[in-house]
Scaffold this motif. Sequence first.
Motif, PDB file in Angstrom:
ATOM      1  N   PRO A  60      37.857  21.782  40.851  1.00 51.87           N
ATOM      2  CA  PRO A  60      37.728  20.462  40.228  1.00 51.87           C
ATOM      3  C   PRO A  60      36.885  19.456  41.012  1.00 51.87           C
ATOM      4  CG  PRO A  60      40.014  21.190  40.223  1.00 51.87           C
ATOM      5  CD  PRO A  60      39.259  22.213  40.993  1.00 51.87           C
ATOM      6  N   ASP A  61      36.956  19.475  42.339  1.00 52.55           N
ATOM      7  CA  ASP A  61      36.179  18.475  43.094  1.00 52.55           C
ATOM      8  C   ASP A  61      34.671  18.649  42.904  1.00 52.55           C
ATOM      9  OD1 ASP A  61      36.856  20.839  44.578  1.00 52.55           O
ATOM     10  OD2 ASP A  61      36.144  19.943  46.436  1.00 52.55           O
ATOM     11  N   HIS A  62      34.250  19.789  42.345  1.00 54.20           N
ATOM     12  CA  HIS A  62      32.826  20.044  42.111  1.00 54.20           C
ATOM     13  C   HIS A  62      32.460  20.016  40.627  1.00 54.20           C
ATOM     14  CE1 HIS A  62      32.078  21.481  46.268  1.00 54.20           C
ATOM     15  NE2 HIS A  62      33.381  21.640  46.206  1.00 54.20           N
ATOM     16  N   ALA A  63      33.451  20.321  39.785  1.00 56.75           N
ATOM     17  CA  ALA A  63      33.102  20.573  38.379  1.00 56.75           C
ATOM     18  C   ALA A  63      33.809  19.681  37.370  1.00 56.75           C
ATOM     19  CB  ALA A  63      33.395  22.038  38.059  1.00 56.75           C
ATOM     20  N   LYS A  64      34.779  18.873  37.823  1.00 61.89           N
ATOM     21  CA  LYS A  64      35.603  18.214  36.795  1.00 61.89           C
ATOM     22  C   LYS A  64      34.846  17.202  35.937  1.00 61.89           C
ATOM     23  CE  LYS A  64      37.925  14.635  39.554  1.00 61.89           C
ATOM     24  NZ  LYS A  64      37.970  14.990  40.987  1.00 61.89           N
ATOM     25  N   GLY A  65      33.723  16.678  36.428  1.00 64.99           N
ATOM     26  CA  GLY A  65      32.990  15.705  35.618  1.00 64.99           C
ATOM     27  C   GLY A  65      31.827  16.303  34.836  1.00 64.99           C
ATOM     28  N   VAL A  66      31.672  17.624  34.917  1.00 59.70           N
ATOM     29  CA  VAL A  66      30.493  18.249  34.288  1.00 59.70           C
ATOM     30  C   VAL A  66      30.549  18.125  32.763  1.00 59.70           C
ATOM     31  CG1 VAL A  66      29.268  20.436  33.912  1.00 59.70           C
ATOM     32  CG2 VAL A  66      30.067  19.840  36.210  1.00 59.70           C
ATOM     33  N   GLY A  67      31.709  18.460  32.188  1.00 57.24           N
ATOM     34  CA  GLY A  67      31.848  18.451  30.725  1.00 57.24           C
ATOM     35  C   GLY A  67      31.591  17.073  30.130  1.00 57.24           C
ATOM     36  N   THR A  68      32.214  16.050  30.706  1.00 56.49           N
ATOM     37  CA  THR A  68      32.041  14.685  30.177  1.00 56.49           C
ATOM     38  C   THR A  68      30.581  14.268  30.280  1.00 56.49           C
ATOM     39  OG1 THR A  68      33.906  14.347  31.647  1.00 56.49           O
ATOM     40  CG2 THR A  68      33.376  12.552  30.132  1.00 56.49           C
ATOM     41  N   LEU A  69      29.960  14.569  31.403  1.00 55.02           N
ATOM     42  CA  LEU A  69      28.551  14.208  31.570  1.00 55.02           C
ATOM     43  C   LEU A  69      27.695  14.897  30.503  1.00 55.02           C
ATOM     44  CD1 LEU A  69      26.273  12.890  33.311  1.00 55.02           C
ATOM     45  CD2 LEU A  69      26.133  15.084  34.511  1.00 55.02           C
ATOM     46  N   CYS A  70      27.943  16.186  30.290  1.00 54.02           N
ATOM     47  CA  CYS A  70      27.156  16.928  29.299  1.00 54.02           C
ATOM     48  C   CYS A  70      27.340  16.335  27.907  1.00 54.02           C
ATOM     49  CB  CYS A  70      27.568  18.404  29.281  1.00 54.02           C
ATOM     50  SG  CYS A  70      27.072  19.260  30.777  1.00 54.02           S
ATOM     51  N   ARG A  71      28.599  16.021  27.567  1.00 53.83           N
ATOM     52  CA  ARG A  71      28.872  15.503  26.215  1.00 53.83           C
ATOM     53  C   ARG A  71      28.297  14.106  26.023  1.00 53.83           C
ATOM     54  NH1 ARG A  71      33.841  17.576  27.585  1.00 53.83           N
ATOM     55  NH2 ARG A  71      34.788  15.506  27.695  1.00 53.83           N
ATOM     56  N   LYS A  72      28.478  13.239  27.011  1.00 54.98           N
ATOM     57  CA  LYS A  72      28.052  11.850  26.836  1.00 54.98           C
ATOM     58  C   LYS A  72      26.552  11.650  26.974  1.00 54.98           C
ATOM     59  CE  LYS A  72      32.232   9.337  27.915  1.00 54.98           C
ATOM     60  NZ  LYS A  72      32.960   8.540  28.886  1.00 54.98           N
ATOM     61  N   GLN A  73      25.923  12.440  27.833  1.00 57.26           N
ATOM     62  CA  GLN A  73      24.517  12.178  28.162  1.00 57.26           C
ATOM     63  C   GLN A  73      23.580  13.291  27.702  1.00 57.26           C
ATOM     64  OE1 GLN A  73      25.340   8.653  29.320  1.00 57.26           O
ATOM     65  NE2 GLN A  73      23.279   9.308  29.911  1.00 57.26           N
TER      66      GLN A  73
END
Length: 257
Positions: A60-73
């Motif tokens: 998670p410390d490396h990947a937890k924000g990947v999905g939101t970033l992909c969806r929003k941007q």
Amino acid sequence: MLHYAVLGSGSSGNSYVFSDGTTSLLIDQGYSVVELRRRLDRFGIDLASVKAVFVTHLHPDHAKGVGTLCRKQNVAAYISARSVQEQPDQFAKLCIPEKQVATVEPFEVVSIGPFSLFCFATSHDSAGSVGWFITYEDQNLMVLTDTGLTTDEHMSLAKEAGILFLEANYDRRMLQTGPYPLYLKRRIDGSYGHLSNEQALYFLQESGFAGKHIYFIHLSDVNNDPALLEKAAHQCIQTPFTVCHKNQWYGPQPEAL
Ligand SMILES: [Zn+2]
Ligand SMILES: [Zn+2]
């Protein structure tokens, strides 16, 4: 011109940015989009210029924000094929829209704008974990983190790198005498855990790294002391370096420009 920065490193979030001002790429994204934007702003990099995120592994410390970033941007995610195949549940939790994910094999070159990148295997308790090697014009940069050991392959790549982002997670004595339970100490110290300060410095000496700058990253706040690492590094290496304190951000250092 190439801009790059450690947006944050350590157990509470990791992300590195590489940008020519128009095209920006991330390695890992352990933050919310709001926090990522705040960190990019610090370096004058527009969130809208982020075209892709390259993932080292699914912790998670490396990947937890990947999905939101992909969806929003509408950003593309590049992840090693083994990570996806061998950890389907963890991968699914990231909720990355299917059409925005590309799986890659080690040494498969991906080109985006002026950048080309490939991944190489690391040794960590997250199947398919990788590091990334980035080329921009005649500059090579390497991110080697979350690995319990280094390999000959890592050494030959480091020899080609001008800027190296290298894990120095723990001081062996601090880990041994520290508060972690034994199973966790064994995990961190094991071949699928993390690199110690000693291993990182040995790696630098053995690899013949002759680049311009080293960023020591992913320091544990419990099992490491930046001052200790700084002292040891001064004794072992000539290359200028930056010890990245937990969750702080660091841009290019003057001698590396
Ligand atoms: Zn990890
Ligand atoms: Zn990590």
